[in-house]
Design a protein around this motif. Structure first.
Motif, short mmCIF file in Angstrom:
data_model
loop_
_atom_site.label_atom_id
_atom_site.label_comp_id
_atom_site.label_asym_id
_atom_site.label_seq_id
_atom_site.Cartn_x
_atom_site.Cartn_y
_atom_site.Cartn_z
N ARG A 89 0.87 -1.37 0.13
CA ARG A 89 -0.02 -0.27 -0.08
C ARG A 89 0.90 1.20 -0.19
O ARG A 89 0.54 2.30 -0.58
CB ARG A 89 -1.05 0.20 1.35
CG ARG A 89 -1.99 -0.98 1.03
CD ARG A 89 -3.17 -0.86 1.99
NE ARG A 89 -4.18 -1.97 2.06
CZ ARG A 89 -4.41 -3.14 2.30
NH1 ARG A 89 -3.44 -3.30 3.16
NH2 ARG A 89 -5.51 -3.77 2.02
N SER A 90 2.10 1.37 0.64
CA SER A 90 2.78 2.26 0.85
C SER A 90 3.28 2.57 -0.55
O SER A 90 3.57 3.81 -1.02
CB SER A 90 4.05 2.15 1.67
OG SER A 90 3.55 2.21 3.09
N ALA A 91 3.87 1.39 -1.43
CA ALA A 91 4.38 1.66 -2.74
C ALA A 91 3.40 2.31 -3.68
O ALA A 91 3.71 2.99 -4.71
CB ALA A 91 4.63 0.28 -3.31
N ARG A 92 2.06 1.85 -3.50
CA ARG A 92 1.08 2.71 -4.31
C ARG A 92 0.56 4.00 -3.88
O ARG A 92 -0.13 4.54 -4.77
CB ARG A 92 -0.10 1.69 -4.29
CG ARG A 92 -0.10 0.20 -4.75
CD ARG A 92 -1.26 -0.44 -5.06
NE ARG A 92 -2.18 -0.69 -3.90
CZ ARG A 92 -1.87 -1.76 -3.24
NH1 ARG A 92 -1.43 -2.84 -3.49
NH2 ARG A 92 -2.73 -2.21 -2.08
N GLY A 93 1.33 4.54 -2.67
CA GLY A 93 0.92 5.74 -2.35
C GLY A 93 -0.66 6.04 -1.79
O GLY A 93 -1.03 6.98 -1.76
N GLU A 94 -1.06 4.87 -1.06
CA GLU A 94 -2.53 4.64 -0.77
C GLU A 94 -2.12 5.59 0.76
O GLU A 94 -1.25 5.33 1.63
CB GLU A 94 -3.05 3.49 -0.42
CG GLU A 94 -3.48 2.67 -1.63
CD GLU A 94 -4.04 1.20 -1.50
OE1 GLU A 94 -4.58 1.18 -0.38
OE2 GLU A 94 -4.24 0.85 -2.36
N PRO A 95 -3.27 6.59 1.10
CA PRO A 95 -3.06 6.98 2.51
C PRO A 95 -3.36 6.14 3.63
O PRO A 95 -4.07 5.12 3.43
CB PRO A 95 -4.27 7.95 2.27
CG PRO A 95 -5.52 7.22 1.36
CD PRO A 95 -4.42 6.55 0.45
N GLU A 96 -3.02 6.65 4.64
CA GLU A 96 -2.84 5.78 6.07
C GLU A 96 -4.20 5.30 6.33
O GLU A 96 -4.45 3.97 6.77
CB GLU A 96 -2.47 6.69 7.36
CG GLU A 96 -2.42 5.71 8.38
CD GLU A 96 -1.16 5.02 8.58
OE1 GLU A 96 -1.13 3.82 9.24
OE2 GLU A 96 -0.28 5.09 7.61
N PHE A 97 -5.38 5.95 6.19
CA PHE A 97 -6.75 5.70 6.48
C PHE A 97 -7.24 4.34 5.86
O PHE A 97 -8.05 3.49 6.07
CB PHE A 97 -7.71 6.47 6.41
CG PHE A 97 -7.94 6.86 5.21
CD1 PHE A 97 -8.96 6.36 4.34
CD2 PHE A 97 -7.45 8.16 4.64
CE1 PHE A 97 -9.20 6.64 2.86
CE2 PHE A 97 -7.74 8.59 3.40
CZ PHE A 97 -8.60 7.90 2.36
N ALA A 98 -6.60 4.00 4.53
CA ALA A 98 -6.93 2.78 3.52
C ALA A 98 -6.33 1.49 4.04
O ALA A 98 -6.60 0.45 3.58
CB ALA A 98 -6.44 3.34 2.05
N ARG A 99 -5.30 1.63 4.95
CA ARG A 99 -4.55 0.32 5.35
C ARG A 99 -5.70 -0.15 6.01
O ARG A 99 -6.23 0.04 6.99
CB ARG A 99 -3.46 0.78 6.12
CG ARG A 99 -2.32 1.34 5.10
CD ARG A 99 -0.98 1.93 5.80
NE ARG A 99 -0.21 2.50 4.94
CZ ARG A 99 0.80 3.24 5.24
NH1 ARG A 99 0.74 3.53 6.68
NH2 ARG A 99 1.71 3.90 4.22
N THR A 100 -5.52 -1.66 5.94
CA THR A 100 -6.46 -2.59 6.71
C THR A 100 -5.76 -2.84 8.18
O THR A 100 -6.62 -3.46 8.82
CB THR A 100 -6.93 -3.84 5.90
OG1 THR A 100 -5.53 -4.39 5.68
CG2 THR A 100 -7.53 -3.52 4.77
#
Length: 216
Positions: free
Chosen positions: A186-197
């Motif tokens: 998820r970090s590599a895709r640049g997703e925001p913190e709230f999207a992490r499960t």
């Protein structure tokens, strides 16, 4: 996360069950059927051996579930069920352990219990591809995310077996290895913190707010 290396009080290992031509009457290992009983060297069929191993797996997994967030490696479980059942195989366990866990899952579903098979993980921390298949066969519906599903089943197992739970009753928890891989992806895709499960600190599955209640 705790990882069980076998159940308490078990002093034997699979190595002690290997036959030798030592004058006791037991045939040499090379002469034994691929799957056989240790007691007399008699051949055991594939289905019968898997049933015996599944029956032996249940008390081992129940013991694992007595500790919050504990799991057991599939190779460790495979060795232990052979010891406890007295039925051993010369075939590598990776070729049959998933089928055994499928029987365990079906048994749990028939008893309307959480799936003890979710406690059995591979060295990479995942439940493996066989887990989703077993859930689908046992409950008639494929899990959307096998690892998240397994985390919820493990929590239910800990609760059912009376494990000492943290304040708040605990949460479904991915294994550290799976959580770390998902965090990196998820970090590599640049997703925001709230999207992490899962929480990157304690690996608890996050609520919809994206804020970890355990780490606040």
């Amino acid at each position: 996360m705790d990882s069980a290396d076998g159940h308490e009080g078990e002093a034997r290992s699979l190595g002690t069950l290997v036959h030798d031509d030592d004058g006791t009457g037991a045939p040499p290992a090379a002469e034994l059927p691929p799957i056989h009983r240790v007691s007399d060297g008699s051949e055991v069929s594939g289905p019968d051996s898997r049933r015996a191993w599944a029956d032996a797996a249940r008390p081992i997994l129940e013991g694992v579930a007595g500790t919050y967030n504990a799991t057991i490696l599939d190779a460790t479980l495979a060795e232990q069920v052979q010891v406890d059942s007295g039925v051993v195989s010369r075939q590598l366990s990776r070729y049959w352990i998933a089928k055994v866990m499928g029987l365990v899952a079906a048994d749990c579903a028939g008893r309307d219990e959480p799936m003890l098979s979710a406690l059995c993980i591979r060295t990479d921390g995942s439940t493996g591809g066989g887990y989703a298949d077993a859930v689908t066969k046992a409950r008639g519906e494929a899990p959307e995310d096998a690892e998240v599903h397994a985390a919820a089943e493990r929590l239910a197992c800990y609760q059912r077996m009376g494990a000492a739970m943290p304040n708040g009753g605990g949460r479904p928890t991915l294994t550290p290895e799976v959580a770390a891989r998902r965090h990196r992806a998820r970090s590599a895709r640049g997703e925001p913190e709230f999207a992490r499960t899962t929480c990157p600190t304690c690996f608890m599955v996050l609520p919809h707010t994206g804020q970890c209640d355990e780490c606040e």
